[in-house]
Write a protein that holds these residues in place. Structure first.
Motif, mmCIF file in Angstrom:
data_model
loop_
_atom_site.group_PDB
_atom_site.id
_atom_site.type_symbol
_atom_site.label_atom_id
_atom_site.label_comp_id
_atom_site.label_asym_id
_atom_site.label_seq_id
_atom_site.Cartn_x
_atom_site.Cartn_y
_atom_site.Cartn_z
ATOM 1 N N LEU A 245 -0.455 1.910 7.342
ATOM 2 C CA LEU A 245 -1.145 2.010 6.455
ATOM 3 C C LEU A 245 -1.295 1.135 5.457
ATOM 4 O O LEU A 245 -1.370 0.724 4.189
ATOM 5 C CB LEU A 245 -1.803 3.125 6.127
ATOM 6 N N ILE A 248 -1.903 -1.943 5.101
ATOM 7 C CA ILE A 248 -2.642 -2.405 4.571
ATOM 8 C C ILE A 248 -3.265 -2.847 2.995
ATOM 9 O O ILE A 248 -3.655 -3.213 2.064
ATOM 10 C CB ILE A 248 -3.714 -1.509 5.228
ATOM 11 N N GLU A 249 -1.814 -2.186 2.846
ATOM 12 C CA GLU A 249 -2.376 -2.064 0.982
ATOM 13 C C GLU A 249 -1.498 -2.956 0.217
ATOM 14 O O GLU A 249 -1.909 -3.199 -0.615
ATOM 15 C CB GLU A 249 -1.996 -0.320 0.068
ATOM 16 N N ALA A 272 -2.964 9.029 4.877
ATOM 17 C CA ALA A 272 -3.710 8.143 4.793
ATOM 18 C C ALA A 272 -4.905 8.429 3.623
ATOM 19 O O ALA A 272 -5.599 7.785 3.245
ATOM 20 C CB ALA A 272 -4.768 8.598 6.182
ATOM 21 N N ARG A 275 -2.853 5.850 0.077
ATOM 22 C CA ARG A 275 -3.189 4.340 0.058
ATOM 23 C C ARG A 275 -4.282 3.833 0.074
ATOM 24 O O ARG A 275 -5.360 4.258 -0.188
ATOM 25 C CB ARG A 275 -2.427 3.786 1.647
ATOM 26 N N ASP A 276 -4.415 2.404 -0.450
ATOM 27 C CA ASP A 276 -5.717 2.079 -1.265
ATOM 28 C C ASP A 276 -5.628 0.635 -0.180
ATOM 29 O O ASP A 276 -5.037 -0.517 0.446
ATOM 30 C CB ASP A 276 -4.542 1.298 -1.622
ATOM 31 N N LEU A 277 -7.254 1.166 0.283
ATOM 32 C CA LEU A 277 -7.583 0.426 1.922
ATOM 33 C C LEU A 277 -8.747 0.320 1.819
ATOM 34 O O LEU A 277 -9.216 -0.274 2.529
ATOM 35 C CB LEU A 277 -7.583 1.744 3.219
ATOM 36 N N SER A 278 -8.621 -0.227 0.013
ATOM 37 C CA SER A 278 -9.859 -1.172 -0.426
ATOM 38 C C SER A 278 -10.720 -2.618 0.234
ATOM 39 O O SER A 278 -11.321 -2.839 0.637
ATOM 40 C CB SER A 278 -10.488 -0.584 -2.521
ATOM 41 N N LEU A 280 -10.143 -3.123 3.155
ATOM 42 C CA LEU A 280 -10.813 -3.253 4.247
ATOM 43 C C LEU A 280 -12.485 -3.455 4.331
ATOM 44 O O LEU A 280 -13.295 -3.183 3.860
ATOM 45 C CB LEU A 280 -10.610 -2.163 5.256
ATOM 46 N N LEU A 302 -12.897 5.801 5.655
ATOM 47 C CA LEU A 302 -13.172 4.746 5.066
ATOM 48 C C LEU A 302 -14.517 3.754 4.553
ATOM 49 O O LEU A 302 -13.840 2.567 4.105
ATOM 50 C CB LEU A 302 -12.772 4.079 6.398
#
Length: 515
Positions: A245, A248-249, A272, A275-278, A280, A302
Motif C-alpha cells: 500500500l 503504490i502511493e 487500505a 493510502r492514496d491508491l488513485s 492504479l 478501488l
C-alpha cells in the motif's frame, strides 16, 4: 519466394526497445534504481560471462533467487545464450528443489546470495557443473557472476537461440511426487510476448508495475511486458500488505498483480483506507479462484481497475474478465473468468470427449499457440494432457450463451460424496459471503474407510465470534446437507504456496491425510 527474416527472440526485441531510451528508470529495488541502459549493459555482460564459463546453448540454467534486478538480467542473459531457464520456487523444500535441479539437467545454478546456504544443501546431493552467485556472498559456493560480468565488454551479445529451442521449463506442483516441468519454446515465447500488451489500461502512459510476488510465477511474465512497454518495475522481496500500500502511493504504481488471497489481505489491512491508491489503472488477479463477494468489495473500494486473468502454465492465457465486466451488482458475472481471448479456442467436454452445450459442466479444453509443447521428460503424461491438438486443463467449468467461461473446480479438488459432487469453489463462495468470514479454503479428506469428507479451513473476521455450527447451518440452508463440512477449522490465516495460492496440500496434511 521472399527470403524469411531471421528469428529474433523476445529478449532481443526487449533489449532493442531499451536501447531507444537508455536513461529511463527501469527497475527499482530498495534504494537502488537501474536505468534501461544499465540493465541492458548488465544483460549483455552476463551473457558474455556465462559463455566464458562454458555455459552453452540448449542447456539448462536454473535460478535460485529472489526478486532482484539481477534475477531478471540473468534470465535474459541465459536466454540470449540460447539456454532453457528454470526458476525455482524459493519456499519448496531442499529435497524437492534438488530433484528439480537434477531433473532439468542443470548446467549452471545462479544463486541469490541470500539463498547460498540452500544452494550448498542442494548441490551436496545434486552436483552442478557451474554455481554462480549474484553478488558477493558470505559463503564460498562459487564465483560472483556480477564480478565476472563486470570484466566483460558491454557489446551486444549475438543471440544463439533458435525458434524450436526450449526457452523455459516452468514447474507446477512439486510439493509431492515427481514435479511436472512445462516446456515452452522460444518461438512460443516470442508470440506470447508480442501479444501480451495488446490491451493497455485506459489513461496509462508509461506503466509502473509493483512486483510483490515471486518472479518465478506470473509477476515475472508481467514484468517483461512492462519493461518492453516503456515502463518501470518496482521489486519487493515478498508480499507485505502494508508495504505494498505504501509503495503504490510512493511510487505511483499503475499495475499490480495479486492472487486473490493476497488481494484480500490488502483490502483488510488498516492502511487500505488511508493510502492514496488513485494511480492504479490495472489490478490483475488470478491463479486461483476468487470470491465474488470479496471482488465486489474490491471494486467498490478501488474503482474500475480490477481485471481477472484465467490461464495456466500448460495452456497459456485462456480468458479475461475486463474492468468493464466487474459490476458489483452482478455476482454471477464476477464468478466467471471472462471471455475467451482472441486466438484461443475453448471447448467444454465430458469424460468421453464429447462437446457439451452452453451451461453444462465438463472439462475445459483449450487449443492455442500459447499451449505448452509438453511436459519435460514425461511423454506419457504429455500424451494424456495433449490430445488431437487440444490441451485438457483439468479444470471443470462451463461456457454460457454469451461466451463467458466459468471455472467451478479442479478435477483433482472436486469432492466426491455420497449423493453427488461438491465443487469446492461454490462452497468457498458461500462461506466467504458470510459476514463473519474473511476467507476460506475447502478440500476433501478421506476417512479410514476411504469415504471422502468435506473439510473447510476458515479465517473469521477478528472479534466476530463465529461458531462452526452457525456456518454449517448457513451451508445447509443455502446448499443442502451434501455441502455441509464434516469438519471446520478456524485459522488466523490460510497457509499459502510460494505463488500465493491457498496450500490445500498442507491443509490436507494437517487434517491427517498425506497430500
Amino acid at each position: 519466394m521472399p527470403e524469411q527474416e531471421p528469428f529474433r527472440s523476445h529478449v532481443e526485441e526487449t533489449l532493442d526497445a531499451l536501447a531507444a531510451d537508455p536513461g529511463r528508470e527501469l527497475l527499482v529495488h530498495g534504494d537502488r534504481r537501474l536505468t534501461a541502459g544499465q540493465f541492458r549493459s548488465l544483460v549483455h555482460r552476463m551473457a558474455h560471462a556465462l559463455t566464458a564459463r562454458g555455459v552453452s546453448r540448449a542447456t539448462t540454467v536454473t535460478l535460485l533467487s529472489g526478486n532482484l534486478p539481477e534475477t531478471i538480467a540473468a534470465r535474459y542473459a541465459a536466454n540470449l545464450v540460447g539456454c532453457r531457464v528454470n526458476h525455482l520456487y524459493n519456499k519448496l523444500s531442499a529435497d524437492v528443489q534438488a530433484a528439480i535441479v537434477d531433473d532439468v539437467e542443470t548446467q549452471a545454478l545462479i544463486v541469490d546470495p541470500h539463498y547460498a546456504d540452500r544452494a550448498a544443501e542442494i548441490t551436496r546431493t545434486t552436483p552442478v557443473p557451474h554455481v554462480l552467485l549474484l553478488g558477493d556472498g558470505k559463503r564460498d559456493i562459487g564465483p560472483d557472476l556480477l564480478a565476472l560480468a563486470a570484466q566483460q565488454p558491454a557489446d551486444p551479445f549475438a543471440a544463439r537461440a533458435r525458434p524450436d529451442d526450449i526457452c523455459t521449463i516452468r514447474h507446477t506442483g512439486g510439493t509431492t511426487g515427481h514435479p511436472k516441468g512445462i516446456v515452452t519454446t522460444f518461438a512460443q515465447a516470442a508470440r506470447m510476448h508480442r501479444t501480451a500488451d495488446a490491451v493497455r489500461p485506459a489513461g496509462e502512459e508509461a506503466p509502473r508495475q509493483l512486483a510483490c510476488t515471486t518472479l518465478a510465477h506470473a509477476a515475472g511474465l508481467l514484468a517483461d511486458v512492462v519493461i518492453r512497454a516503456g515502463g518501470a518495475v518496482v521489486l519487493h522481496d515478498d508480499f507485505d500488505p502494508g508495504e505494498v500500500l505504501a509503495a503504490i502511493e510512493r511510487e505511483r504504481i499503475t499495475r499490480l498483480f495479486l492472487l486473490p488471497p493476497l488481494l484480500y489481505q490488502l483490502l483488510d489491512h488498516p492502511d487500505a483506507g488511508r493510502r492514496d491508491l488513485s494511480s492504479l489503472r490495472g489490478l490483475t488477479y488470478g491463479g486461483c479462484q476468487a470470491s465474488p463477494t470479496r471482488i465486489a468489495d474490491a471494486v467498490r473500494r478501488l474503482g474500475p481497475v480490477l481485471v481477472q486473468f484465467y490461464g495456466q502454465n500448460e495452456a497459456g492465457g485462456i480468458s479475461v474478465l475486463t474492468a468493464e465486466d466487474h459490476d458489483p451488482d452482478r455476482p454471477g458475472r464476477l464468478r466467471s473468468a471472462g471471455r475467451v481471448l482472441p486466438g484461443v479456442e475453448v471447448a467444454v467436454r465430458d469424460a468421453d470427449g464429447n462437446d457439451l452445450a452452453a451451461g453444462e459442466h465438463g472439462e475445459i479444453c483449450v487449443r492455442s499457440d500459447g499451449a505448452m509443447t509438453g511436459y519435460w521428460k514425461q511423454p506419457d503424461l504429455t500424451a494424456e494432457v495433449l490430445r488431437d491438438g487440444w490441451l485438457h486443463t483439468g479444470d471443470i467449468g462451463f461456457l454460457d450463451d454469451e461466451g463467458y467461461v466459468t471455472v467451478v473446480d479442479r478435477l483433482k479438488d472436486m469432492i466426491v460424496v455420497v449423493g453427488g459432487h461438491v465443487y469446492t469453489t461454490e462452497l468457498e463462495d458461500l462461506l466467504n459471503s458470510h459476514p463473519k468470514v474473511r476467507q476460506s479454503a475447502v478440500f476433501g479428506v478421506h476417512d479410514a474407510d476411504r469415504t471422502e469428507r468435506v473439510h473447510a479451513a476458515v479465517v473469521p473476521v477478528p472479534g466476530a465470534g463465529v461458531e462452526a455450527e452457525e456456518l454449517r447451518a448457513a451451508v445447509r440452508e443455502r446448499r443442502g446437507a451434501m455441502y455441509e463440512p464434516a469438519r471446520l477449522t478456524f485459522l488466523d490465516a490460510l497457509p499459502l504456496t510460494d505463488a500465493g495460492k491457498p496450500d490445500k496440500k498442507l491443509l490436507r496434511q494437517r487434517a491427517g491425510q498425506p497430500a
